[in-house]
Motif scaffolding. Structure first.
Motif, mmCIF file in Angstrom:
data_model
loop_
_atom_site.group_PDB
_atom_site.id
_atom_site.type_symbol
_atom_site.label_atom_id
_atom_site.label_comp_id
_atom_site.label_asym_id
_atom_site.label_seq_id
_atom_site.Cartn_x
_atom_site.Cartn_y
_atom_site.Cartn_z
ATOM 1 N N ILE A 77 88.017 100.662 60.090
ATOM 2 C CA ILE A 77 88.553 99.420 60.660
ATOM 3 C C ILE A 77 87.416 98.586 61.251
ATOM 4 O O ILE A 77 87.349 97.368 61.057
ATOM 5 C CB ILE A 77 89.632 99.728 61.718
ATOM 6 C CG1 ILE A 77 90.891 100.272 61.027
ATOM 7 C CG2 ILE A 77 89.964 98.502 62.554
ATOM 8 C CD1 ILE A 77 91.930 100.825 61.987
ATOM 9 N N ILE A 78 86.506 99.257 61.961
ATOM 10 C CA ILE A 78 85.371 98.536 62.564
ATOM 11 C C ILE A 78 84.500 97.927 61.481
ATOM 12 O O ILE A 78 84.088 96.759 61.573
ATOM 13 C CB ILE A 78 84.556 99.487 63.473
ATOM 14 C CG1 ILE A 78 85.371 99.821 64.728
ATOM 15 C CG2 ILE A 78 83.219 98.879 63.850
ATOM 16 C CD1 ILE A 78 84.770 100.924 65.573
ATOM 17 N N GLU A 79 84.215 98.700 60.429
ATOM 18 C CA GLU A 79 83.394 98.175 59.335
ATOM 19 C C GLU A 79 84.086 97.000 58.651
ATOM 20 O O GLU A 79 83.455 96.009 58.317
ATOM 21 C CB GLU A 79 83.080 99.284 58.319
ATOM 22 C CG GLU A 79 82.083 100.311 58.825
ATOM 23 C CD GLU A 79 80.759 99.711 59.217
ATOM 24 O OE1 GLU A 79 80.204 98.900 58.439
ATOM 25 O OE2 GLU A 79 80.276 100.032 60.318
ATOM 26 N N SER A 80 85.397 97.137 58.457
ATOM 27 C CA SER A 80 86.158 96.048 57.834
ATOM 28 C C SER A 80 86.117 94.801 58.711
ATOM 29 O O SER A 80 85.958 93.685 58.203
ATOM 30 C CB SER A 80 87.605 96.499 57.613
ATOM 31 O OG SER A 80 88.386 95.438 57.153
ATOM 32 N N ALA A 81 86.245 94.993 60.015
ATOM 33 C CA ALA A 81 86.192 93.849 60.935
ATOM 34 C C ALA A 81 84.810 93.194 60.894
ATOM 35 O O ALA A 81 84.703 91.963 60.935
ATOM 36 C CB ALA A 81 86.525 94.304 62.355
ATOM 37 N N LYS A 82 83.761 94.018 60.801
ATOM 38 C CA LYS A 82 82.410 93.454 60.722
ATOM 39 C C LYS A 82 82.250 92.619 59.457
ATOM 40 O O LYS A 82 81.716 91.511 59.501
ATOM 41 C CB LYS A 82 81.364 94.575 60.717
ATOM 42 C CG LYS A 82 81.121 95.217 62.064
ATOM 43 C CD LYS A 82 80.065 96.300 61.947
ATOM 44 C CE LYS A 82 79.838 97.011 63.259
ATOM 45 N NZ LYS A 82 78.856 98.116 63.112
ATOM 46 N N VAL A 83 82.730 93.164 58.340
ATOM 47 C CA VAL A 83 82.616 92.442 57.061
ATOM 48 C C VAL A 83 83.413 91.144 57.123
ATOM 49 O O VAL A 83 82.938 90.086 56.712
ATOM 50 C CB VAL A 83 83.093 93.341 55.895
ATOM 51 C CG1 VAL A 83 83.256 92.543 54.624
ATOM 52 C CG2 VAL A 83 82.112 94.486 55.683
ATOM 53 N N THR A 84 84.639 91.230 57.657
ATOM 54 C CA THR A 84 85.492 90.048 57.748
ATOM 55 C C THR A 84 84.867 88.992 58.649
ATOM 56 O O THR A 84 84.840 87.810 58.294
ATOM 57 C CB THR A 84 86.883 90.437 58.280
ATOM 58 O OG1 THR A 84 87.443 91.430 57.421
ATOM 59 C CG2 THR A 84 87.800 89.253 58.356
ATOM 60 N N SER A 85 84.345 89.421 59.810
ATOM 61 C CA SER A 85 83.751 88.439 60.728
ATOM 62 C C SER A 85 82.494 87.831 60.115
ATOM 63 O O SER A 85 82.240 86.638 60.279
ATOM 64 C CB SER A 85 83.431 89.087 62.075
ATOM 65 O OG SER A 85 82.430 90.074 61.932
ATOM 66 N N SER A 86 81.721 88.634 59.413
ATOM 67 C CA SER A 86 80.521 88.102 58.753
ATOM 68 C C SER A 86 80.911 87.081 57.689
ATOM 69 O O SER A 86 80.286 86.020 57.577
ATOM 70 C CB SER A 86 79.727 89.250 58.129
ATOM 71 O OG SER A 86 78.640 88.753 57.413
ATOM 72 N N LYS A 87 81.944 87.401 56.909
ATOM 73 C CA LYS A 87 82.403 86.474 55.873
ATOM 74 C C LYS A 87 82.920 85.185 56.509
ATOM 75 O O LYS A 87 82.630 84.089 56.026
ATOM 76 C CB LYS A 87 83.499 87.132 55.034
ATOM 77 C CG LYS A 87 83.961 86.279 53.876
ATOM 78 C CD LYS A 87 85.030 86.999 53.077
ATOM 79 C CE LYS A 87 85.520 86.191 51.916
ATOM 80 N NZ LYS A 87 86.141 84.926 52.260
ATOM 81 N N GLN A 88 83.683 85.325 57.600
ATOM 82 C CA GLN A 88 84.198 84.131 58.268
ATOM 83 C C GLN A 88 83.051 83.293 58.826
ATOM 84 O O GLN A 88 83.086 82.066 58.754
ATOM 85 C CB GLN A 88 85.164 84.526 59.387
ATOM 86 C CG GLN A 88 86.503 85.019 58.888
ATOM 87 C CD GLN A 88 87.410 85.472 60.016
ATOM 88 O OE1 GLN A 88 86.972 85.704 61.138
ATOM 89 N NE2 GLN A 88 88.687 85.608 59.708
ATOM 90 N N ALA A 89 82.048 83.970 59.391
ATOM 91 C CA ALA A 89 80.899 83.234 59.920
ATOM 92 C C ALA A 89 80.191 82.485 58.791
ATOM 93 O O ALA A 89 79.808 81.321 58.957
ATOM 94 C CB ALA A 89 79.929 84.193 60.616
ATOM 95 N N ASP A 90 80.020 83.147 57.648
ATOM 96 C CA ASP A 90 79.394 82.479 56.504
ATOM 97 C C ASP A 90 80.235 81.299 56.032
ATOM 98 O O ASP A 90 79.689 80.225 55.721
ATOM 99 C CB ASP A 90 79.205 83.467 55.343
ATOM 100 C CG ASP A 90 78.131 84.506 55.626
ATOM 101 O OD1 ASP A 90 77.336 84.286 56.563
ATOM 102 O OD2 ASP A 90 78.097 85.526 54.913
ATOM 103 N N ASP A 91 81.556 81.481 55.978
ATOM 104 C CA ASP A 91 82.443 80.388 55.561
ATOM 105 C C ASP A 91 82.331 79.210 56.526
ATOM 106 O O ASP A 91 82.273 78.047 56.100
ATOM 107 C CB ASP A 91 83.894 80.870 55.492
ATOM 108 C CG ASP A 91 84.134 81.842 54.343
ATOM 109 O OD1 ASP A 91 83.251 81.942 53.459
ATOM 110 O OD2 ASP A 91 85.194 82.492 54.339
#
Length: 161
Positions: A77-91
């Motif tokens: 879950i933590i890794e998924s949240a990191k990936v999601t937040s990174s993707k959102q930051a990039d977007d």
């Protein structure tokens, strides 16, 4: 001890055998039954304790596995949240860059438009002044020095406008 009495020895042996028979019938039988029950009870308690120990061990293993699974899921879950937040930051960064480029392009277009308007207005004014200067020159038919002063005066007027 010279005289050994056979009768008393026989009587003692008969009494002992009778006592042994009575004890085995009325005392040893029930006593052995109670001892056998106690032995069975202790064996049952030992087997129950062993079973409980095995169940506790199984529960402990199950809890360890559940805890490990929960840790693994939490990590995922933590890794998924990191990936999601990174993707959102990039977007968000890409959207901001696109918006900045759009605003810059609009500003450049506005600047070009204003520059073209200013050039057109300046050409119009210069054309008008040229006509005015030419008409004044023709009217006055002045000398060269007066003509230069007149042009400088009109240029100053254009600069002030």
């Amino acid at each position: 001890m010279d005289n050994f009495v056979w009768e008393s020895t026989v009587f003692t042996m008969i009494a002992f055998l009778a006592l042994l028979w009575l004890l085995s019938k009325y005392a040893f039988g029930p006593l052995m039954g109670i001892m056998e029950q106690r032995k069975k009870l202790v064996q049952e308690q030992m087997s129950t304790a062993e079973e409980s120990r095995k169940q506790a061990g199984e529960h402990l293993e199950a809890q360890k596995k559940a805890l490990e699974q929960a840790r693994k899921e939490a990590y995922e879950i933590i890794e998924s949240a990191k990936v999601t937040s990174s993707k959102q930051a990039d977007d968000i960064m890409n959207a901001a860059k696109a918006e900045a480029n759009r605003l810059k392009d609009e500003a450049v277009k506005d600047i070009d438009s204003e520059k073209n308007k200013a050039i057109a207005a300046l050409r119009s004014q210069v054309g008008g002044m040229s006509v005015m200067i030419a008409s004044k020159i023709i009217e006055k038919q002045i000398d060269e020095k007066s003509q230069e002063q007149l042009v400088d005066q009109y240029l100053k007027e254009v600069g002030n406008k």
